[in-house]
Design an enzyme around this catalytic site. Structure first.
Site, PDB file in Angstrom:
ATOM      1  CG  ASP A  16      12.586   5.938   2.309  1.00 21.45           C
ATOM      2  OD1 ASP A  16      12.714   4.970   1.531  1.00 21.45           O
ATOM      3  OD2 ASP A  16      13.406   6.201   3.208  1.00 21.45           O
ATOM      4  NE  ARG A  96      10.838  14.593  12.124  1.00 17.78           N
ATOM      5  CZ  ARG A  96      11.117  14.583  10.827  1.00 17.78           C
ATOM      6  NH1 ARG A  96      10.320  15.200   9.973  1.00 17.78           N
ATOM      7  NH2 ARG A  96      12.195  13.991  10.382  1.00 17.78           N
ATOM      8  CG  ASP A 125      12.400  11.997  13.254  1.00 19.70           C
ATOM      9  OD1 ASP A 125      12.345  12.892  14.111  1.00 19.70           O
ATOM     10  OD2 ASP A 125      13.324  11.916  12.427  1.00 19.70           O
ATOM     11  CB  SER A 176      19.532   9.401   7.173  1.00 18.79           C
ATOM     12  OG  SER A 176      18.376  10.002   7.705  1.00 18.79           O
TER      13      SER A 176
HETATM   14  N1  ARG Z   1      18.704  12.204  16.202  1.00 20.68           N
HETATM   15  C1  ARG Z   1      18.006  13.382  15.890  1.00 20.68           C
HETATM   16  C2  ARG Z   1      16.662  13.414  16.550  1.00 20.68           C
HETATM   17  O1  ARG Z   1      16.234  12.438  17.039  1.00 20.68           O
HETATM   18  C3  ARG Z   1      17.921  13.619  14.420  1.00 20.68           C
HETATM   19  C4  ARG Z   1      16.999  12.750  13.634  1.00 20.68           C
HETATM   20  C5  ARG Z   1      17.200  13.023  12.207  1.00 20.68           C
HETATM   21  N2  ARG Z   1      16.222  12.422  11.409  1.00 20.68           N
HETATM   22  C6  ARG Z   1      16.448  11.967  10.193  1.00 20.68           C
HETATM   23  N3  ARG Z   1      15.457  11.499   9.540  1.00 20.68           N
HETATM   24  N4  ARG Z   1      17.647  11.969   9.676  1.00 20.68           N
HETATM   25  O2  ARG Z   1      16.017  14.402  16.617  1.00 20.68           O
END
Ligand code: ARG
Length: 402
Positions: A16, A96, A125, A176
């Site tokens: 991506d 993040r 995210d 993912s």
């Molecule tokens: N649900 C988790 C969070 O909001 C994990 C997110 C994982 N991100 C990903 N791009 N797979 O922190």
């Protein structure tokens, strides 16, 4: 092309963000500076650096931020006991804001007008990237290609092929995955059916119970003012300590989490986490707090923990509220020093021993054996006054109808 504007892209080396390099150039007519930030599990940083240039970035920057991540993001959250919805130790969520901070720094150095990230429009995210950027650099434009381009997985792959962007074989894997030192997050594919048990092959850090050693493993974790500083008596830096514990606990099958989670955007999602070190450290830290903090301190701290977890989850890291909670949490950890002995055994993790020079536990007060210093004749008077409001209420109001 001399006077094209610049955008700084958070680059992972995956499909991506590689497609995003090309797409940003086409759609926004900007030069892309790719930034890859290692907060724990990036395997080949130079290869990613090179790939960014190959797919069209004008500049490629790689940053090793592991120490900062552990000491300034993870350990403060550990001191807070921050666990979202009682389950998720917040690995992705903690990563993040650091990524945002470093991206903004690069954007300033490069005199860029925008930052970009690979998040879709459905997850948390994007919230963390955008809110973090808004807090640190409100003037920067935020672009989220995958939220805008409206391509399906197949279309993204087709776009990549058309523009000679290498499509890694791993895209065949329908999951993912996001990883850093504090944990591994796994989503999508068959996991979207909440009735289906997660298949063994999704796990990368933790052993299945059937493959775990038969005998338990013990580990002693030393804390100083809420910060883990040693394993089995050996002083270790934060990154080392977390890495060692991830391995040790993971080999004993500890740290698998299967959670239906409430996302910021209102969706419930099925999330699998592997967080061996986080699981052990949170348990050990809580055990030490139980021994060194009073009942009132513990009760208040529990509320703070929940606030802190919500704040981290929702991307509000760069806020005054976070600074204020941090100040309280730091003060609360003054006496949280000592050693916790943990037993790891076939997917379980238990605190089985504890000691601290600041311990509030007094054996002389607690014992039922000889040497008891607690005067039991004080208790009736205490209970009389403690229970008095209940007694008066029964007499005056409820008449004992319960
Ligand atoms: N649900 C988790 C969070 O909001 C994990 C997110 C994982 N991100 C990903 N791009 N797979 O922190």
């Amino acid at each position: 092309m001399a006077n094209r504007k610049k955008v700084v892209l958070a680059y992972s080396g995956g499909l991506d963000t590689s497609v995003a390099v090309r797409w940003l150039g086409e759609k926004y007519n900007m030069d892309v500076v790719a930034v890859c930030i290692d907060i724990g599990t990036v395997k080949n940083l130079p290869a990613i650096e090179e790939k960014a240039l190959k797919v069209g970035a004008v500049k490629s920057v790689v940053i090793d931020a592991k120490d900062t991540f552990i000491n300034e993001y993870v350990f403060p959250a550990l001191m807070a006991d921050a666990v979202y919805e009682g389950q998720y130790p917040l690995a992705t969520a903690l990563g993040r804001p650091l990524i945002v901070k470093l991206m903004v720094e690069v954007a300033r150095q490069e005199k860029a007008v925008a930052v970009a990230h690979g998040s879709t429009g459905k997850g948390n995210d994007q919230v963390r990237f955008d809110v973090g950027t808004m807090s640190l650099a409100p003037d920067l434009k935020i672009i989220a290609p995958a939220r805008e381009w409206g391509m399906t997985r197949e279309q993204t792959i087709a776009y990549a092929k058309k523009h000679n962007i290498p499509v890694p074989v791993t895209v065949a894997k329908p999951y993912s995955i996001d990883e850093n030192l504090w944990g591994r997050s796994i989503e999508s594919g068959i996991l979207e059916d909440p009735w289906v048990e997660p298949p063994e092959n999704i796990y990368g850090w933790t052993k299945s119970v059937k493959d775990c050693p038969e005998k338990p493993t013990y580990v002693e974790i030393g804390f100083e003012q809420g910060v883990p500083v040693s394993l089995d008596g050996k002083k270790l830096g934060g990154v080392d300590l977390v890495q060692k514990l991830n391995k040790l606990a993971g080999d004993n099958g500890v740290g698998r989490i299967d959670h239906i989670e409430s996302r910021m955007v209102g969706i419930k999602s099925r999330e699998i986490y592997e967080a061996p070190a986080a699981t052990v450290l949170v348990k050990a830290h809580l055990a030490l707090e139980a021994m060194t903090m009073t009942r009132q301190q513990l009760r208040f701290k529990e509320r703070v923990a929940q606030e802190y977890a919500e704040l981290v989850y929702g991307g509000l890291w760069f806020t005054a509220f976070k600074q204020e909670l941090d100040a309280y949490i730091k003060a609360s950890q003054r006496f949280v020093s000592g050693v916790i002995r943990i037993r790891l055994h076939r997917g379980t993790c238990a605190a089985v021993g504890r000691k601290s020079e600041a311990s509030l536990y007094s054996r002389a007060l607690a014992t039922y054996d000889k040497g008891d210093t607690f005067d039991q004749s004080d208790s009736p008077g205490f209970i009389h006054i403690w229970g008095l409001p209940a007694k008066v209420q029964t007499e005056r109001q409820t008449k004992g109808k319960y």
